[in-house]
Design a protein around this motif. Structure first.
Motif: not given
Length: 223
Positions: A114-117, A161-165
């Motif tokens: 959902l975050r990426i969308a 979009t940063d996966r570390d966040i």
């Protein structure tokens, strides 16, 4: 009698009683920073208000956005075309998330799809709206606001979009940016003739079927 007192012109009127003087005329005063002030000072003089270009720009854009919702074509385009169809990927991920939470054990990162969308939704909206304002608007302040909004959104795209966040923070940021991008779309299209019920109506939204002034007099003339 006309006299000048402390930089003000004063008119004295002689009458049976004590002399009177009219209220001082409105006077402009500079605040020292290039702006102007409006209001009343200690002597009751009217002063012009200090100009705030950023606040005035935000008010104008908000007025444009609110103006669009007075027309049905604008509402249909916004809710059906932009929010529903444009955000179809977001609604699909919302459905998948709800189904996963209700009918099965959730994944390790249930919010990531959902975050990426959401993250791919708002750049398209703000990019198209900003380019529209740049190409169609002659006011330099509106063009500058559109370019500035695009740059800010591009800078905030990375943390969204940063996966570390954490996914919750990225999703919250994406939802906030999506709301702002929809507001920019409304400001860009609020005064568009394509979304008005009577695009050819004159200023003041006078109905097209209303007779013009003097039309009855012209019809009564005998040629």
């Amino acid at each position: 009698m006309i006299a000048r007192e402390q930089g003000r012109w004063i008119i004295w009127v002689r009458s049976s009683g004590a002399p009177r003087r009219n209220p001082p005329c409105q006077k402009r005063k500079n605040d020292g920073n290039g702006g102007e002030l409006r209001g009343r000072d200690g002597r009751g003089r009217h002063l012009l208000e200090r100009s705030r270009p950023i606040r005035d720009l935000a008010r104008e854009l908000n007025r444009r956005a609110e103006e669009g919702f007075k027309h049905a074509p604008f509402k249909i385009t916004f809710w059906v075309g932009v929010v529903a169809c444009g955000g179809l990927g977001v609604w699909l991920e919302v459905y998948n998330l709800v189904k996963e939470l209700l009918h099965g054990p959730p994944d390790a990162n249930p919010l990531r799809p959902l975050r990426i969308a959401v993250a791919v939704f708002f750049p398209a909206i703000v990019g198209a709206s900003s380019l529209q304002m740049v190409f169609e608007n002659d006011i330099k302040a509106h063009r500058g606001a559109a370019v500035s909004a695009t740059i800010i959104f591009l800078l905030l795209f990375s943390p969204a979009t940063d996966r570390d966040i954490p996914d919750a923070f990225g999703l919250l940021l994406g939802v906030l940016l999506s709301c702002v991008s929809l507001w920019i779309w409304c400001a860009a299209n609020g005064l568009s003739a394509s979304y008005r019920q009577s695009p050819d109506a004159p200023l003041g939204e006078k109905p097209l079927d209303e007779p013009l002034a003097g039309e009855a007099d012209l019809a009564s003339l005998n040629h």
